[in-house]
Design an enzyme around this catalytic site. Structure first.
Site, mmCIF file in Angstrom:
data_model
loop_
_atom_site.group_PDB
_atom_site.id
_atom_site.type_symbol
_atom_site.label_atom_id
_atom_site.label_comp_id
_atom_site.label_asym_id
_atom_site.label_seq_id
_atom_site.Cartn_x
_atom_site.Cartn_y
_atom_site.Cartn_z
ATOM 1 C CG HIS A 1 -5.306 -22.643 16.462
ATOM 2 N ND1 HIS A 1 -6.927 -22.032 17.662
ATOM 3 C CD2 HIS A 1 -5.954 -23.417 15.215
ATOM 4 C CE1 HIS A 1 -7.054 -23.484 16.502
ATOM 5 N NE2 HIS A 1 -6.875 -23.820 15.767
ATOM 6 C CG ASN B 1 -11.732 -25.767 17.450
ATOM 7 O OD1 ASN B 1 -10.161 -25.043 17.834
ATOM 8 N ND2 ASN B 1 -11.422 -26.666 16.289
#
Ligand code: NDP
Length: 503
Positions: free
Chosen positions: A56, A129
């Site tokens: 990320h 997510n």
């Protein structure tokens, strides 16, 4: 600003008289070591980067407001939800997963959807997510999986061989692979995707009763995706497309919004659910566990400084508040440890004192010292407990109900033992019930395009193994992919129907 406060100074406050020319021995001679301002400028510049997130790394963030629109007090006593109309400030960070900090926003990848709610009871982080499931269901496998999404150790390039080798050897990843390879793997922007808390959490009400919960954020901008070709084209045109889109939309006053919903399952239902309700590779069907409205999340403020408020932001599923609890979801259990650990490595032991991470309400404890302690360190107040001097105490009213465990046997259980090994039913639902013809066509094209990149001596093994998984989810899906890859399907037909629940 007074004239005095506008003076250019060193970090220690000494005014500069010169910011472009370094002291030297004559106009054409070498520089003098004593020009400390040169050293300070260079040394600080050399230290501008902090470790990038190992996953990320490329992200965008914005502040906003969460508003409770529906009463869920029968499920949770969390103060945030105590009354319809309650509001709190939020920070939402979106990200891609596998790419480095400078990678393109339109890469095929899941998107991180991490929300920090600044609530009176403490900061609550929902670190999700844009997909409701994940590739693995035991945290011991996370590092290996991520290595396959990063760079090949020798070529230093992304490698479809590594990816498909891993997925073909880990059939539990199939559900997430199908979503990733669909057009939802290349969202048009961060505004046009759903967010999912993904894990199963608990909600605990005022009567100290527990239910299990999944959190969903449905985009009110509508789902919009790039096709594979469009995503590739945008990589070249504007690698920061999603970042730019988010900032420009908010600057135009078009505040992106999501409606937050929950699915609720009682402890009794959890025991009889057809799948393991704590398995992160599975969803809870909406028909059996309908979405319940909770509130609206709106993003309306671009952070003034990206590094201070987005790069330094730190989210952790461990950060929950009273009225919300964990569950035995194995991936959640692993993330409870790994996220704060990652932040301590990246930002230091005192990462929760950085303004964007700091709880704006009361924080009292006896943690002291450590690198970059900048909040006064508790001053002269006691640094131990119990003590005779302050009145800080633990409050038993926050106690969670005890959890009944199914087993007292400690062992290394096979995550894919009978009862846990149906990796195919839910991907089959997705392909047959949910996707339309265009979705299915693009899915097959995207998979074929990606699998054509598999190379090396194990190529056939990998392709054949993965094809078996597709066939087990749906015969038509398997046939279409095999055809696209030019593989003769005769080898696959015999053993296609095992391990499926109510297909
Ligand atoms: P439903 O028909 O009730 O729900 C389907 C869900 O799938 C919706 O949330 C929809 O999101 C989402 N969806 C639609 N198109 C796609 C796509 N191309 N890729 C991924 N998701 C999509 O079905 P069920 O609840 O019975 O679940 C069936 C399958 O749907 C599951 O196996 C799973 O793969 C997928 N799914 C289920 C979710 C759940 O929590 N139950 C959540 C997301 C996906 P939207 O309305 O925003 O378009």
């Amino acid at each position: 600003m007074s004239d005095e406060s506008k003076k250019l100074t060193t970090a220690s406050g000494r005014p500069y008289f010169e910011n472009e020319n370094t002291q030297s021995a004559g106009p054409r001679g070498p520089l003098l070591l004593q020009d400390y301002i040169l050293h300070e400028k260079m040394a600080h510049f050399n230290r501008e980067r902090i470790p990038e997130r190992v996953v990320h790394a490329k992200g965008s963030g914005a502040f906003g407001t969460f508003t409770v629109t529906h009463d869920i007090t029968r499920y949770t006593r969390a103060k945030l939800f105590s009354q319809v109309g309650n509001q709190c400030r939020v920070l939402l960070r979106f990200s891609t997963v596998g790419g480095e900090k400078g990678s393109a926003d339109t890469e095929r990848d899941p998107r991180g959807f991490a929300v920090k709610f600044y609530t009176e009871d403490g900061n609550w982080d929902l670190v999700g997510n844009n997909t409701p499931v994940f590739f693995v269901k035991d945290p011991k496998k996370f590092g290996d999986f991520i290595h396959t999404q990063k760079r090949d150790p020798r070529t230093n390039c992304k490698s479809p061989t590594m990816m498909w080798d891993y997925w073909s050897l880990n059939p539990e990843s199939l559900h997430q692979v199908l979503i990733l390879m669909s057009d939802r793997g290349t969202p048009y922007s961060y505004r046009h995707l759903n967010g999912y808390g993904s894990h199963t959490f608990s909600l605990i009400n005022a009567g100290n009763h527990r239910v299990y919960v999944k959190f969903h954020f449905k985009t009110l901008q509508g789902i919009k995706n790039f096709s594979s070709e469009e995503a590739t084209e945008m990589k070249g045109k504007d690698p920061d497309h999603a970042q730019r889109d988010l900032v420009e939309a908010i600057d135009r006053g078009e505040f992106p919004r999501w409606s937050m919903k929950i699915q609720v399952m009682t402890e009794e239902q959890a025991r009889s659910f057809a799948f393991n309700p704590f398995d992160l590779t599975k969803i809870w069907p909406h028909a059996d566990y309908p979405l319940i409205d909770v509130g609206t999340l709106e993003l309306n403020e671009v952070p003034a400084n990206y590094f201070a408020e987005v790069e330094q932001s730190a989210f952790a599923p461990a950060h929950i508040v009273d009225g919300i609890g964990y569950s035995p979801d194995k991936m959640l259990q692993g993330r409870l440890l790994s996220y704060p650990d990652a932040h301590r490595y990246r930002l230091g032991a005192n990462y929760e004192q950085i303004p964007v991470n700091r709880c704006p309400f009361a924080v009292n404890n006896y943690q002291r010292d450590g690198a970059m302690r900048v909040d006064g360190n508790g001053g002269s107040s006691p640094n131990y407990w119990p003590n005779s001097f302050d009145s800080i105490r633990a409050d038993p009213s926050y106690r969670e109900p005890a959890q009944t465990l199914e087993s007292t046997l400690a062992d290394w259980f096979d995550r894919n033992a009978p009862g846990e090994d149906d990796h195919y039913t839910q991907p089959g639902w997705l392909y047959r019930k949910v996707m339309n013809d265009v979705d299915r066509l693009h899915l097959v094209q995207n998979i074929v395009g990606s699998m054509k990149g598999i190379e090396g001596p194990k190529k056939s093994d990998i392709i054949n193994r993965q094809l078996c998984h597709f066939f087990r989810a749906d015969v038509q899906l398997g046939l279409s992919i095999a055809q696209g890859l030019g593989v003769d399907v005769a080898d696959f037909m015999p053993s296609l129907t095992t391990n499926r629940v109510g297909a």
